[in-house]
Structure formats: structure tokens, C-alpha cells
Design an enzyme around this catalytic site. Structure first.
Site, mmCIF file in Angstrom:
data_model
loop_
_atom_site.group_PDB
_atom_site.id
_atom_site.type_symbol
_atom_site.label_atom_id
_atom_site.label_comp_id
_atom_site.label_asym_id
_atom_site.label_seq_id
_atom_site.Cartn_x
_atom_site.Cartn_y
_atom_site.Cartn_z
ATOM 1 C CB CYS A 44 -0.942 0.012 1.204
ATOM 2 S SG CYS A 44 -1.998 1.461 1.248
ATOM 3 C CB CYS A 49 -3.446 2.577 -1.699
ATOM 4 S SG CYS A 49 -3.015 1.239 -0.614
ATOM 5 C CE LYS A 52 -4.795 3.273 -6.107
ATOM 6 N NZ LYS A 52 -5.644 2.131 -5.685
ATOM 7 C CE1 TYR A 179 -7.107 -2.213 -6.565
ATOM 8 C CE2 TYR A 179 -8.228 -4.322 -6.757
ATOM 9 C CZ TYR A 179 -7.264 -3.530 -6.178
ATOM 10 O OH TYR A 179 -6.446 -4.040 -5.198
ATOM 11 C CD GLU A 183 -7.441 1.972 -8.697
ATOM 12 O OE1 GLU A 183 -8.275 2.148 -7.788
ATOM 13 O OE2 GLU A 183 -6.343 1.421 -8.511
ATOM 14 C CG HIS A 436 -30.231 21.689 -2.971
ATOM 15 N ND1 HIS A 436 -30.315 20.860 -4.062
ATOM 16 C CD2 HIS A 436 -30.465 22.954 -3.422
ATOM 17 C CE1 HIS A 436 -30.617 21.591 -5.123
ATOM 18 N NE2 HIS A 436 -30.694 22.863 -4.760
ATOM 19 C CD GLU A 441 -29.597 17.631 -3.834
ATOM 20 O OE1 GLU A 441 -30.732 17.892 -3.384
ATOM 21 O OE2 GLU A 441 -28.846 18.481 -4.340
#
Length: 453
Positions: A44, A49, A52, A179, A183, A436, A441
């Protein structure tokens, strides 16, 4: 310690192993040793991660400048300097590795910068032949990318090497549809590389929600990724200027680099595990029970080495549960159900729970979903689309899955994941007043299920 050198010896200095080691030593007083043959921080921090995500950030600025112009800014962007970025990224990884080392030292964990293997249920051996004994051994060696056996496979690179290229490639071929492949296709496309992504299946991101997969793929193609589905590499050969690739349809093309992201395997080879009675699975994964214990009572395993849920926070959670079980006398199982996750494709994808396809296969469901152009993009005249989707059980009204394709989807799914994990119903979402104007939402204003659900 009953004659052992250590109460606990950890093999692997990644996120899970380091967390288990320093908590066991620092919070329970155990005498702990840890061996790491490469860099502290594991996949990682060093080759996953963290770098990346830094590359994802770097690749997003050209799009931000284009959008800024639509908002009235006189904005432009110069040429990307791979050298400047890469140097700073390498320095950041060095800094993070230093933090891991300090955390271990601060908890009185004795670290060994060497490879270690298991020689009996209570003994590990270093590469120089030195042996250490421990009451408990924790396997936390992680995993590694694998390249399939195709002619010329030695010419390919993987996610391990992609961070250390001498210069930004002009043409890059990425093999795979998961993924990691998706990515990096977005990252290098954003940095200005001509990216081709080749996947043998009919759509990328297999195993995720189909509607989300389709939207991500179409947006990647719209942004410039040459996505080729239903095709694979037949062979590779060295060529002037790069690697010559012949695909399964007979097409021949030369790329600067070919990156494989077609799967990972646990780092369990030549570790002496099966010889001492530790059971390994088909992929080499360590077989453990719900408390991360192997068939050898003194040996436990966590993280990618077990190939359960290969995510860094899961490895950390498993490490904490191991310490609670073994050193605090408080048995703790790790709950691997309803784990939120983010895929840093462009557009970003956040998901928790069941896909529509998985849910429909097990019970009657309702699907609440909307896809639209968000305000920020719409005003700028851009065609970016987002998706907000809830999968709801007809019988008990629980939200079985939540899927978001949008900028910031990872941040959104972390919070939505709390509600889904708590067992929130569709009516709980409905009772929540909307914020909002924000994209999220829509998750609490979806009134009617799809008629085809």
C-alpha cells in the site's frame, strides 16, 4: 517467555504486520520481533495505494484547467514533468517508510531487515541462517503481481515497476480489466500518455455492479483511453523503441511499455509453510479460520497472504483482531461483510454491499438509481455523467448495496457505508433531509424504483 526469544515474531512489514507488531508490543507488553526483506510499509505505502493516489491527483489537473476556463478563468497548463513529480513522490514514500520504522522502534519492536521463513511452529530463519524462536508467529507477507506465461513475458512490467519508469511513456499498453489496470489507464491517460487497455473479457471491473462498470468504461473511452475488450496478448518481442505486441486477433503494434495487471498471488512461496503443516490454497493463500489461525496453533496469518479481502484497512483490522485474540485474551473475529471500497478510476467509483446482479440472484429487490450530469460539469459544458444507485430488499427494505460513480465517490461511500453496515432501510434514507446542492443528495431523494427491477 518460556524460553522463546520473542512472544511474537511477525514476517512482513506492511500495514497489517506493522500494526499488529507495534500494538502487541506497545499496548500489551509483548516482546516482538519483525522481519521485512524489502521496504517497510508494504504494497500500500510503497507500491500501491499511496503512490497510485498521488498519481491520480497529478493526472487530474489538465481536466481541472479545462473546466476552469469554462468558469471564466484565463487558465492554461504547461508540460508535465515526470522527473519533478517522481522525485517528490519518491521523497514522500521515503518519509512514510521512515514513519513506519519509527513507530516500530517507538513500540520497542526489534526489526530485522532480512527475509525470514518458517522452519518449525516456533522458529523462523533469516537468509543468513540466523534463527529466532517465538511463542507465536504471524504471517503478514502480503502479495505480489503475477504475469501469465506468454511468450516474451520477461519484457512486461507490473504495478511494482510502473512507479519507477525513467520517463513518462508516450505509448503504454495495460493488460487487464480489474481495478489496478483501470486505475492506471486513467492515470496515464490524464498525464498525456497514449493508453491502450486490453482485456479478454466483455467488460472491465468484473464482479462489480454492471451498470457502474458500463458507465466507467464509457467515460474512460470518452476521455481518451483506447479500451479493447475481448482480446488478449498472444506474444511479445523486443523491438526498436519498445515492445512489439501481437494480440489474439493478429494485430501487431509497438508500445514503450507493456504493463500487466491481471492478478496477484500471496507471497508464500519458499516460506517453509507446508513443511510445518500450514495449509495453503490453490493460489498459495494461507488457509485460516475466523480468528486468522492456521492449522498450526502457534501460527497465524493476516492480510493479502490469506487472500480473503485484499484491502489495506482489512489487513490492519485483522492485525488488531489477532492482538486482541492472542495477547489480550479477548477473542475477536473480523467481520468481512459489507466492506466499503473505492476504485480510483476516472470517474471514481465507490461501492458497498451487493451489486444489482448479486442481489437479484438471491432475493426480490428494488433498484433505485439515477444518472445525470452534475452541476459543476453541466455548467462547464462537459458531458461527464455520474451514477447514484441503491439496491433494496423487497422483503425487509434494507439497503443491500450502494454504488456511486462520481468525483469524490470514495469519500461519499465511506459515509454511506456506515448506514448500510448498520442495516439502514430505504425509508431511513428517505427520512434523511437532503444536503443541497450536492451530488450525493440523490441518495436520499430517489422516490421510485425502476419499473424493470
Amino acid at each position: 517467555m518460556s524460553g522463546f526469544d520473542f512472544d511474537l515474531f511477525v514476517i512482513g512489514g506492511g500495514s497489517g504486520g506493522v500494526r499488529a507488531a507495534r500494538v502487541a508490543a506497545g499496548e500489551t507488553g509483548a516482546k516482538v520481533g519483525l522481519a521485512e526483506e524489502d521496504r517497510y510499509g508494504g504494497t500500500c505505502v510503497i507500491r500501491g495505494c499511496v503512490p497510485k493516489k498521488l498519481m491520480v491527483f497529478a493526472s487530474s489537473y489538465p481536466g481541472a484547467v479545462e473546466e476552469a476556463q469554462s468558469y471564466g478563468w484565463s487558465a492554461s497548463i504547461g508540460e508535465f514533468s515526470w522527473d519533478a513529480f517522481h522525485g517528490k513522490m519518491a521523497a514522500e514514500l521515503d518519509r512514510l517508510e521512515g514513519i513506519y520504522r519509527k513507530l516500530l522502534a517507538g513500540s520497542d519492536v526489534e526489526s530485522f531487515d532480512t527475509r525470514a521463513k518458517v522452519v518449525d511452529p516456533h522458529t523462523v530463519e533469516f537468509s543468513d541462517g540466523t534463527r529466532k524462536t517465538a511463542k507465536h508467529i504471524l504471517l503478514a507477507m502480503g502479495g505480489r503481481p503475477v504475469v501469465p506465461d506468454v511468450p516474451g513475458k520477461e519484457l512486461a512490467i507490473t504495478s511494482n515497476e510502473i512507479f519507477h519508469l525513467p520517463k513518462l511513456p508516450e505509448k503504454l499498453l495495460i493488460i487487464g480489466g480489474g481495478y489496478i489496470a483501470s486505475e492506471f489507464a486513467g492515470v496515464f491517460n490524464g498525464l498525456g500518455t497514449k493508453v491502450t487497455q486490453m482485456y479478454r473479457g466483455d467488460q472491465i471491473l468484473r464482479g462489480f455492479d454492471q451498470e457502474a462498470r458500463d458507465l466507467i468504461a464509457s467515460e474512460m473511452v470518452r476521455k481518451g483511453v483506447d479500451l479493447r475488450l475481448g482480446v488478449n496478448v498472444a506474444s511479445m518481442a523486443k523491438a526498436e523503441g519498445g515492445v512489439e505486441v501481437t494480440d489474439t486477433e493478429g494485430n501487431v503494434e509497438i508500445f514503450d511499455h507493456v504493463m500487466y495487471a491481471t492478478g496477484r498471488a500471496p507471497n508464500t512461496a519458499n516460506m517453509g509453510l507446508e513443511e510445518v503443516g500450514v495449509e495453503l490454497g490453490r493460489k498459495g493463500e494461507v488457509i485460516v479460520d475466523s480468528y486468522s489461525q492456521t492449522k498450526v496453533p502457534s501460527i497465524y496469518a493476516i492480510g493479502d497472504a490469506t487472500d480473503r479481502v485484499n484491502l489495506t484497512p482489512v489487513a490492519i483490522r485483522e492485525g488488531m483482531a489477532f492482538v486482541s485474540t492472542v495477547f489480550r485474551g479477548e477473542p475477536m473475529e473480523v467481520d468481512h461483510d459489507l466492506i466499503p471500497s473505492a476504485v480510483f478510476t476516472q470517474p471514481e467509483f465507490g461501492t458497498v454491499g451487493l451489486s444489482e446482479e448479486e442481489a437479484r440472484a438471491q432475493e426480490e429487490i428494488e433498484v433505485y438509481a439515477t444518472s445525470f450530469r452534475p452541476m459543476q460539469s453541466s455548467f462547464a459544458g462537459l458531458d461527464d455523467k455520474v451514477l447514484m444507485k441503491l439496491i433494496v430488499s423487497k422483503s425487509n427494505r434494507k439497503v443491500l448495496g450502494c454504488h456511486i460513480v462520481a468525483p469524490g465517490a470514495g469519500e461519499m461511500i465511506q459515509l454511506a457505508g456506515i448506514a448500510v453496515k448498520m442495516g439502514a432501510t430505504k425509508e431511513d434514507f428517505d427520512r434523511t433531509v437532503a444536503v443541497h446542492p450536492v451530488m450525493a443528495e440523490e441518495l436520499v431523494t430517489l422516490r421510485f424504483p425502476r419499473k424493470d427491477a
